[in-house]
Design an enzyme around this catalytic site. Structure first.
Site, mmCIF file in Angstrom:
data_model
loop_
_atom_site.group_PDB
_atom_site.id
_atom_site.type_symbol
_atom_site.label_atom_id
_atom_site.label_comp_id
_atom_site.label_asym_id
_atom_site.label_seq_id
_atom_site.Cartn_x
_atom_site.Cartn_y
_atom_site.Cartn_z
ATOM 1 N N HIS A 125 15.003 97.340 -27.115
ATOM 2 C CA HIS A 125 15.075 97.323 -25.692
ATOM 3 C C HIS A 125 15.332 98.824 -25.091
ATOM 4 C CE1 HIS A 125 17.090 96.791 -21.777
ATOM 5 N NE2 HIS A 125 16.860 95.478 -21.819
ATOM 6 N N ASP A 203 22.907 96.493 -31.668
ATOM 7 C CA ASP A 203 22.779 95.789 -30.281
ATOM 8 C C ASP A 203 22.751 94.291 -30.195
ATOM 9 O OD1 ASP A 203 22.202 94.974 -27.801
ATOM 10 O OD2 ASP A 203 20.391 96.261 -27.558
ATOM 11 N N GLN A 206 21.639 90.234 -27.533
ATOM 12 C CA GLN A 206 21.074 88.861 -27.764
ATOM 13 C C GLN A 206 21.584 88.184 -29.102
ATOM 14 O OE1 GLN A 206 19.199 87.548 -25.425
ATOM 15 N NE2 GLN A 206 18.345 89.530 -24.201
ATOM 16 N N LYS A 229 25.230 88.170 -20.500
ATOM 17 C CA LYS A 229 24.360 87.453 -21.170
ATOM 18 C C LYS A 229 25.000 86.124 -21.871
ATOM 19 C CE LYS A 229 21.337 91.188 -21.883
ATOM 20 N NZ LYS A 229 20.038 91.046 -20.776
ATOM 21 N N CYS A 368 11.385 95.358 -20.605
ATOM 22 C CA CYS A 368 12.202 96.664 -21.064
ATOM 23 C C CYS A 368 11.950 96.896 -22.394
ATOM 24 C CB CYS A 368 13.826 96.674 -20.830
ATOM 25 S SG CYS A 368 14.340 96.402 -18.905
HETATM 26 N N1 PMP Z 1 19.750 95.200 -25.411
HETATM 27 C C1 PMP Z 1 19.074 93.936 -25.498
HETATM 28 C C2 PMP Z 1 18.539 93.590 -26.337
HETATM 29 C C3 PMP Z 1 19.065 93.286 -24.125
HETATM 30 O O1 PMP Z 1 18.265 92.347 -24.181
HETATM 31 C C4 PMP Z 1 19.545 93.741 -23.017
HETATM 32 C C5 PMP Z 1 19.245 93.155 -21.705
HETATM 33 N N2 PMP Z 1 18.074 92.608 -21.384
HETATM 34 C C6 PMP Z 1 20.176 95.262 -23.099
HETATM 35 C C7 PMP Z 1 20.332 95.712 -24.135
HETATM 36 C C8 PMP Z 1 20.809 95.813 -22.043
HETATM 37 O O2 PMP Z 1 21.782 94.985 -21.447
HETATM 38 P P1 PMP Z 1 22.401 95.293 -19.998
HETATM 39 O O3 PMP Z 1 21.270 95.369 -18.996
HETATM 40 O O4 PMP Z 1 23.421 94.072 -19.582
HETATM 41 O O5 PMP Z 1 23.247 96.595 -20.233
#
Ligand code: PMP
Length: 419
Positions: A125, A203, A206, A229, A368
């Protein structure tokens, strides 16, 4: 594991009772972007604002002491949820992105220098790419990428070879890809990273909401995730770090709350965790996150994971049978609740808009993960992502709606051709 009682779970989520704009029943399949919240979370936040709210760590008055106790209890809940050690290893941040930025701009800027390498899967991401690009611009370190194979997987041997070749100082990867859905072998990769001397950041955006996570079993150095999430509020995330590492790191943001002492000449930082929590923290959000964690635990993370895998299998299998549709991601046994796909001749945005008419909320775009899309030769994909309140019926309705959309679009195109 016993199956989830989806009807009972759905009754906890008031938003699921509403209709989509078209009047159709709402089928919410955009959980990888953000989940919905149950009454238990909404009520916990509501009650805190109504009866228990004050700023934390500041006042001596009763309300402030009560709010502080609740905020610290939330930290303890998160520590236990992640299998961390003492709760001072848990830093509350504004989200997963803010947590990674804290590591990048504190640990990264201190420990990375010219020529050093940060190793990242291409499927990351942007939240786990851009901060490292910013650090690279400042320090002269560079990024190296792990490619995904034809099966959309990354073989652990490829990881080991890259670690040996590049000798990265940091190996940062998502426990599960938010686009491909792949669940990576975190423990194995962390072990490999350490074998080659890398610090490892995971990270878990998910992962932590979807299955049991134990950071000490993973042995990861840093682990991050977002509350929104995981059925929790927006505006809160978690940075777990091994105490020794966090202790050695300079504070990232400066301000109130993160100091021990300030003089005209400088400051002494507070101890953990306050050192990394400058300013008024997300207090009510922490209370809400703790309620979300208790809610998920009351249902059971392993049962939730099993349920999502079943829905993913139904959707993956059904979608693959549609002519002209390609699933962008590995076979279902390698992923949990995420299925991304493209359909020949139909733009992902058109597909998503058409599904919306059937009440189905999916995501269309690059999610993203632009470097991943670029590496696959794709501009965008459609993504359906499941959570505990989704049903097998919803997975089937997704398949039917994609089929109908495809037929509608192709008929229109072939009619135009005939004219
Ligand atoms: N890492 C992953 C794997 C994600 O799916 C996301 C959110 N789509 C993020 C980081 C970023 O999270 P946030 O926008 O809540 O900071």
């Amino acid at each position: 594991t016993s199956p989830l009682n989806v009807d009972a779970i759905r009754a906890d989520f008031p938003i699921l009772a509403r209709k989509a704009a078209s009047g159709a029943d709402l089928i919410y399949l955009d959980n990888a972007a953000s989940t919905q919240r149950p009454d238990q979370v909404i009520e916990a936040v509501n009650l805190f604002y109504r009866e228990g709210y004050a700023n934390v760590h500041r006042g001596i008055h009763t309300l402030s002491e009560e709010a502080t106790a609740e905020y610290e209890a939330a930290r303890q809940t998160v520590a236990e949820f992640l299998g961390a050690g003492p709760s001072r290893e848990i830093i509350f941040t504004a989200g997963c992105t803010a947590a990674i930025n804290t590591v990048a701009h504190s640990w990264g800027v201190t420990n990375l220098g010219a020529g050093d390498v940060v190793l990242l899967p291409i499927s990351e991401h942007h939240a786990n790419i851009v901060p490292w690009q910013q650090v690279a611009a400042r320090t002269g370190c560079r990024l190296q990428w792990l490619p995904v194979g034809d099966d959309y997987l990354i073989d652990s041997q490829v990881v080991a070879d890259a670690l040996e070749t590049y000798q990265p100082k940091l190996f940062a990867f998502a426990a599960a890809s938010n686009t491909l859905g792949t669940e990576y072998p975190v423990k194995r990769w962390t072990e490999l990273g350490h074998q080659y001397g890398a610090t490892v950041l995971v990270d878990a955006a998910q992962a932590a909401p979807h299955h049991t996570v134990n950071v000490r079993d993973w042995d990861a150095d840093f682990v991050v995730f977002s509350g929104h999430k995981a059925c929790g509020p927006t505006g809160i995330g978690v940075l777990y770090g091994k105490e020794k590492l966090l202790d050695a790191m300079p504070p990232f943001l400066g301000g109130g709350g993160m100091i021990h002492l300030v003089t005209r000449d400088g400051f002494q930082p507070a101890r953990l965790p306050e050192k990394f929590e400058a300013g008024t923290p997300p207090i009510a959000q922490a209370v809400g996150l703790a309620a979300a964690i208790r809610y998920l635990q009351s249902i059971g993370l392993d049962r939730i994971h099993h349920h999502e895998q079943q829905l993913c299998q139904i959707a993956d299998k059904g979608l693959r049978q549609i002519d002209g549709l390609t699933v962008i991601g590995p076979a279902p046994q390698h992923k949990s609740g995420i299925v991304s796909f493209v359909v020949d001749g139909i733009h992902a945005h058109d597909l998503s808009q058409s599904l919306d008419l059937d009440g189905i909320a999916v995501r269309a775009g690059h999610h993203c993960t632009m470097p991943l899309h670029e590496s696959l030769g794709l501009a965008q994909t459609c993504r359906a992502s499941f959570y505990l309140y989704n049903s097998a019926d919803e997975a089937s309705r997704l398949i039917d709606a994609v089929k109908t959309t495809r037929d509608r679009f192709l008929n229109r195109t072939s009619r135009r051709r005939r004219v």
